[in-house]
Design a protein around this motif. Structure first.
Motif, short mmCIF file in Angstrom:
data_model
loop_
_atom_site.label_atom_id
_atom_site.label_comp_id
_atom_site.label_asym_id
_atom_site.label_seq_id
_atom_site.Cartn_x
_atom_site.Cartn_y
_atom_site.Cartn_z
N PRO A 12 -43.78 -32.69 -27.60
CA PRO A 12 -44.98 -31.99 -28.07
C PRO A 12 -45.66 -31.28 -26.92
O PRO A 12 -45.70 -31.79 -25.79
CB PRO A 12 -45.84 -33.10 -28.65
CG PRO A 12 -45.34 -34.34 -28.03
CD PRO A 12 -43.89 -34.13 -27.73
N LEU A 13 -46.19 -30.09 -27.17
CA LEU A 13 -46.87 -29.35 -26.12
C LEU A 13 -48.06 -30.15 -25.62
O LEU A 13 -48.78 -30.76 -26.41
CB LEU A 13 -47.34 -27.99 -26.63
CG LEU A 13 -46.25 -26.98 -26.92
CD1 LEU A 13 -46.85 -25.72 -27.53
CD2 LEU A 13 -45.48 -26.65 -25.67
N PRO A 14 -48.29 -30.18 -24.29
CA PRO A 14 -49.45 -30.93 -23.77
C PRO A 14 -50.75 -30.31 -24.27
O PRO A 14 -50.85 -29.10 -24.44
CB PRO A 14 -49.30 -30.80 -22.25
CG PRO A 14 -48.35 -29.70 -22.02
CD PRO A 14 -47.52 -29.54 -23.24
N ARG A 15 -51.72 -31.15 -24.50
CA ARG A 15 -53.01 -30.69 -25.00
C ARG A 15 -53.96 -30.45 -23.83
O ARG A 15 -55.06 -30.97 -23.80
CB ARG A 15 -53.58 -31.72 -25.96
CG ARG A 15 -52.74 -31.92 -27.19
CD ARG A 15 -53.19 -33.15 -27.98
NE ARG A 15 -52.24 -33.50 -29.00
CZ ARG A 15 -51.21 -34.32 -28.82
NH1 ARG A 15 -50.99 -34.86 -27.64
NH2 ARG A 15 -50.39 -34.59 -29.81
N VAL A 38 -54.80 -37.47 -18.84
CA VAL A 38 -54.50 -38.21 -20.08
C VAL A 38 -53.54 -37.40 -20.94
O VAL A 38 -52.54 -37.92 -21.45
CB VAL A 38 -55.80 -38.55 -20.84
CG1 VAL A 38 -55.48 -39.15 -22.20
CG2 VAL A 38 -56.67 -39.50 -20.02
N ALA A 39 -53.81 -36.12 -21.12
CA ALA A 39 -52.95 -35.26 -21.94
C ALA A 39 -51.55 -35.16 -21.35
O ALA A 39 -50.55 -35.23 -22.06
CB ALA A 39 -53.57 -33.88 -22.09
N LEU A 40 -51.46 -35.00 -20.03
CA LEU A 40 -50.16 -34.89 -19.39
C LEU A 40 -49.40 -36.21 -19.47
O LEU A 40 -48.18 -36.22 -19.63
CB LEU A 40 -50.32 -34.44 -17.93
CG LEU A 40 -50.78 -33.00 -17.77
CD1 LEU A 40 -51.14 -32.71 -16.31
CD2 LEU A 40 -49.72 -32.03 -18.26
N GLY A 41 -50.12 -37.33 -19.35
CA GLY A 41 -49.47 -38.64 -19.49
C GLY A 41 -48.91 -38.83 -20.89
O GLY A 41 -47.79 -39.34 -21.06
N ALA A 78 -46.48 -41.50 -11.72
CA ALA A 78 -47.74 -41.15 -11.06
C ALA A 78 -48.21 -39.74 -11.42
O ALA A 78 -49.10 -39.19 -10.78
CB ALA A 78 -47.59 -41.30 -9.54
N LEU A 79 -47.58 -39.14 -12.46
CA LEU A 79 -47.88 -37.78 -12.91
C LEU A 79 -47.61 -36.72 -11.84
O LEU A 79 -48.25 -35.68 -11.81
CB LEU A 79 -49.33 -37.65 -13.42
CG LEU A 79 -49.67 -38.42 -14.68
CD1 LEU A 79 -51.13 -38.19 -15.07
CD2 LEU A 79 -48.75 -38.05 -15.83
N THR A 103 -57.77 -38.19 -12.99
CA THR A 103 -57.08 -39.24 -12.25
C THR A 103 -58.08 -40.04 -11.45
O THR A 103 -59.10 -39.53 -10.99
CB THR A 103 -56.00 -38.68 -11.29
OG1 THR A 103 -56.61 -37.75 -10.41
CG2 THR A 103 -54.88 -38.00 -12.06
N SER A 104 -57.79 -41.32 -11.25
CA SER A 104 -58.72 -42.19 -10.55
C SER A 104 -58.58 -42.11 -9.04
O SER A 104 -59.38 -42.64 -8.30
CB SER A 104 -58.51 -43.65 -10.99
OG SER A 104 -57.17 -44.04 -10.73
#
Length: 192
Positions: A63-66, A71-74, A108-109, A190-191
């Motif tokens: 699904p295309l990232p939102r 969060v969306a990329l994860g 780790a994205l 990201t934290s």
């Protein structure tokens, strides 16, 4: 002289991880790039003469990232999100670069990618870089020696440089060799 672009969405919404969500096919022919007067640029005349052909197929699966928030990329990554580059062909006169590869986001994205490249005319490229003074002859000779194990002949008898470029664990890789550390991408949310 010409630009062709096609965007395809064969399965919408994608129902499983391997489904292509979006495919972009593009071909640019006879493109001459000219920067505005006074614009700073890298002094490589070899690459500023224009591109005879630039062709690629770029596919997003899952699904295309939102958005580009962490969060969306994860979620996109966890739902099988990946990027595929196929049929890359860049022709600059006698120099032809062919490639294909895949990219994902690691836990780790951070980007993890592998790109198989073939270069026809790498000797011509080195000669041009020496002629325009971008590199010294000694460096060109050293580069030839280093690349020699990666060169083979195609069916037409031309020398072809074949190499895999990649990023793994934030290392830029050429084949199995780590070249340099890639700075991390700090996505929003990201934290770190």
């Amino acid at each position: 002289d010409s630009i062709y672009v096609a965007m395809l969405s064969p399965v919408w919404p994608p129902t499983k991880a391997g489904d292509p969500a979006l495919t972009i096919q593009a071909e640019l022919n006879g493109i001459e790039g000219r920067l505005p007067e006074g614009t700073a640029s890298i002094p490589l005349d070899t690459f500023t003469q224009g591109v005879d052909q630039f062709h690629f197929t770029f596919t997003l699966t899952g699904p295309l990232p939102r958005g580009i928030h962490a969060v969306a990329l994860g979620q996109w990554r966890d739902e099988g999100g990946a990027v595929t580059l196929d049929r890359l062909r860049i022709r600059l006169g006698d120099i032809i670069l062919l490639g294909s590869g895949d990219a994902i986001l690691d836990p780790a994205l951070q980007p993890a990618l592998s790109l198989d490249m073939e270069v026809e005319g790498h000797e011509v490229l080195l000669e041009r870089l020496v002629a325009e003074g971008t590199i010294q002859q000694l460096m060109a000779d050293f580069t030839r020696q280093m690349l020699r194990p990666l060169v083979s002949q195609n069916t037409a008898g031309d020398d072809v440089l074949a190499v895999t470029l990649g990023i793994r664990d934030r290392w830029l890789m050429v084949g199995p060799m780590q070249l340099l550390r890639v700075p991390p991408i700090q996505w929003a949310g990201t934290s770190q």
